[in-house]
Design a protein around this motif. Structure first.
Motif, PDB file in Angstrom:
ATOM      1  N   LEU A  55       1.335 -13.443   0.454  1.00  0.00           N
ATOM      2  CA  LEU A  55       0.846 -14.511  -0.415  1.00  0.00           C
ATOM      3  C   LEU A  55       0.496 -15.762   0.380  1.00  0.00           C
ATOM      4  N   ALA A  56       1.292 -16.049   1.411  1.00  0.00           N
ATOM      5  CA  ALA A  56       1.060 -17.234   2.244  1.00  0.00           C
ATOM      6  C   ALA A  56       1.592 -16.940   3.633  1.00  0.00           C
ATOM      7  N   LEU A  57       0.950 -17.524   4.645  1.00  0.00           N
ATOM      8  CA  LEU A  57       1.427 -17.319   6.008  1.00  0.00           C
ATOM      9  C   LEU A  57       1.280 -18.582   6.831  1.00  0.00           C
ATOM     10  N   LEU A  58       2.059 -18.621   7.893  1.00  0.00           N
ATOM     11  CA  LEU A  58       2.098 -19.771   8.789  1.00  0.00           C
ATOM     12  C   LEU A  58       2.351 -19.253  10.192  1.00  0.00           C
ATOM     13  N   PHE A 176      -6.518 -17.068  15.822  1.00  0.00           N
ATOM     14  CA  PHE A 176      -5.550 -16.019  15.513  1.00  0.00           C
ATOM     15  C   PHE A 176      -5.149 -16.065  14.042  1.00  0.00           C
ATOM     16  N   HIS A 177      -5.044 -17.275  13.480  1.00  0.00           N
ATOM     17  CA  HIS A 177      -4.724 -17.416  12.062  1.00  0.00           C
ATOM     18  C   HIS A 177      -5.794 -16.730  11.212  1.00  0.00           C
ATOM     19  N   SER A 178      -7.051 -16.879  11.592  1.00  0.00           N
ATOM     20  CA  SER A 178      -8.123 -16.217  10.835  1.00  0.00           C
ATOM     21  C   SER A 178      -8.040 -14.700  10.988  1.00  0.00           C
ATOM     22  N   THR A 179      -7.629 -14.221  12.160  1.00  0.00           N
ATOM     23  CA  THR A 179      -7.466 -12.777  12.363  1.00  0.00           C
ATOM     24  C   THR A 179      -6.370 -12.225  11.454  1.00  0.00           C
ATOM     25  N   SER A 184      -4.654  -9.648   6.285  1.00  0.00           N
ATOM     26  CA  SER A 184      -3.989  -9.784   4.990  1.00  0.00           C
ATOM     27  C   SER A 184      -4.943  -9.449   3.845  1.00  0.00           C
ATOM     28  N   ILE A 185      -6.187  -9.897   3.960  1.00  0.00           N
ATOM     29  CA  ILE A 185      -7.183  -9.594   2.930  1.00  0.00           C
ATOM     30  C   ILE A 185      -7.411  -8.089   2.853  1.00  0.00           C
ATOM     31  N   LEU A 187      -5.241  -5.808   3.504  1.00  0.00           N
ATOM     32  CA  LEU A 187      -4.088  -5.212   2.813  1.00  0.00           C
ATOM     33  C   LEU A 187      -4.244  -5.351   1.301  1.00  0.00           C
ATOM     34  N   TRP A 188      -4.733  -6.497   0.850  1.00  0.00           N
ATOM     35  CA  TRP A 188      -4.939  -6.685  -0.593  1.00  0.00           C
ATOM     36  C   TRP A 188      -6.038  -5.780  -1.116  1.00  0.00           C
ATOM     37  N   LEU A 189      -7.080  -5.547  -0.341  1.00  0.00           N
ATOM     38  CA  LEU A 189      -8.191  -4.710  -0.804  1.00  0.00           C
ATOM     39  C   LEU A 189      -7.839  -3.229  -0.821  1.00  0.00           C
ATOM     40  N   ARG A 190      -6.900  -2.814  -0.004  1.00  0.00           N
ATOM     41  CA  ARG A 190      -6.519  -1.394   0.049  1.00  0.00           C
ATOM     42  C   ARG A 190      -5.787  -0.954  -1.216  1.00  0.00           C
ATOM     43  N   THR A 191      -5.097  -1.874  -1.872  1.00  0.00           N
ATOM     44  CA  THR A 191      -4.269  -1.458  -3.022  1.00  0.00           C
ATOM     45  C   THR A 191      -4.983  -1.671  -4.329  1.00  0.00           C
TER      46      THR A 191
END
Length: 191
Positions: A55-58, A176-179, A184-185, A187-191
């Motif tokens: 949901l969120a990352l840092l 790297f944050h964009s990578t 992450s996107i 992962l969301w599209l796979r499900t």
């Protein structure tokens, strides 16, 4: 021309600078790299939902701890509502391991009315008991909810299955944050 004698030179400190916060002097914020036991590394802190999706990352340098970053990660959560309106920013429940057990984190979760499942380490429990009635109540702990805590570790493992995230060839933190965001996107599209 030679520099000043060795006695007159100031030594570079690798400890945090109290005037500038917790960032070491030699740290470059645009790289997001830091020394830890394994060498130069980077940490990905994330908040995930039940289906192993972030949901969120840092991103932080490798030597930074997990507990101080918890509030920053939770404040990055933005879940859009299906019928419009303000995005949802408060999760129903937060689970974490003993590293996230601190007064600051518990106070933040209480203030925002977020239920949490974070075990209290043995030394914190002993200090609370030693203080008696001034030590406060014991923290609530739900063992059944704590069994789901490994979902965050599984989410990180799924993100690191992407070769670009696992190897981190990018030097700059924003690249790297964009990578990691693209992973992450996916992962969301796979499900």
């Amino acid at each position: 021309m030679p520099g000043p004698p060795a006695r007159g030179r100031r030594q570079q400190s690798h400890a945090p600078d109290p005037e500038k916060g917790t960032t070491p002097r030699h740290h470059r914020t645009d790289e997001g790299l830091g020394r830890s036991r394994g060498g130069l590394t980077c940490k990905v802190h994330l908040a995930g939902e039940g289906g192993c999706r972030p949901l969120a990352l840092l991103l932080t340098p490798g030597q930074w701890g997990d507990a101080p970053q918890m509030v920053n990660v939770l404040e990055r959560i933005r879940v859009p509502r299906p019928n419009g309106g303000r995005p949802r920013t408060r999760p129903d429940r937060v689970s974490g391991d003993k590293a996230y057990s601190s007064r600051r984190n518990r106070r933040y979760l209480r203030r925002r009315h977020i239920k949490h499942t974070i075990p209290e380490p043995r030394d914190q429990r002993a200090n609370r008991r030693r203080r008696g009635s001034k030590g406060g109540r014991p923290a609530g702990f739900d063992k059944e909810q704590y069994k789901r805590r490994n979902e965050v570790e599984r989410t990180i493992n799924r993100i690191k299955n992407f070769r670009a995230v696992a190897t981190r060839y990018e030097k700059r933190a924003y690249v790297f944050h964009s990578t990691v965001t693209v992973a992450s996107i996916r992962l969301w599209l796979r499900t």
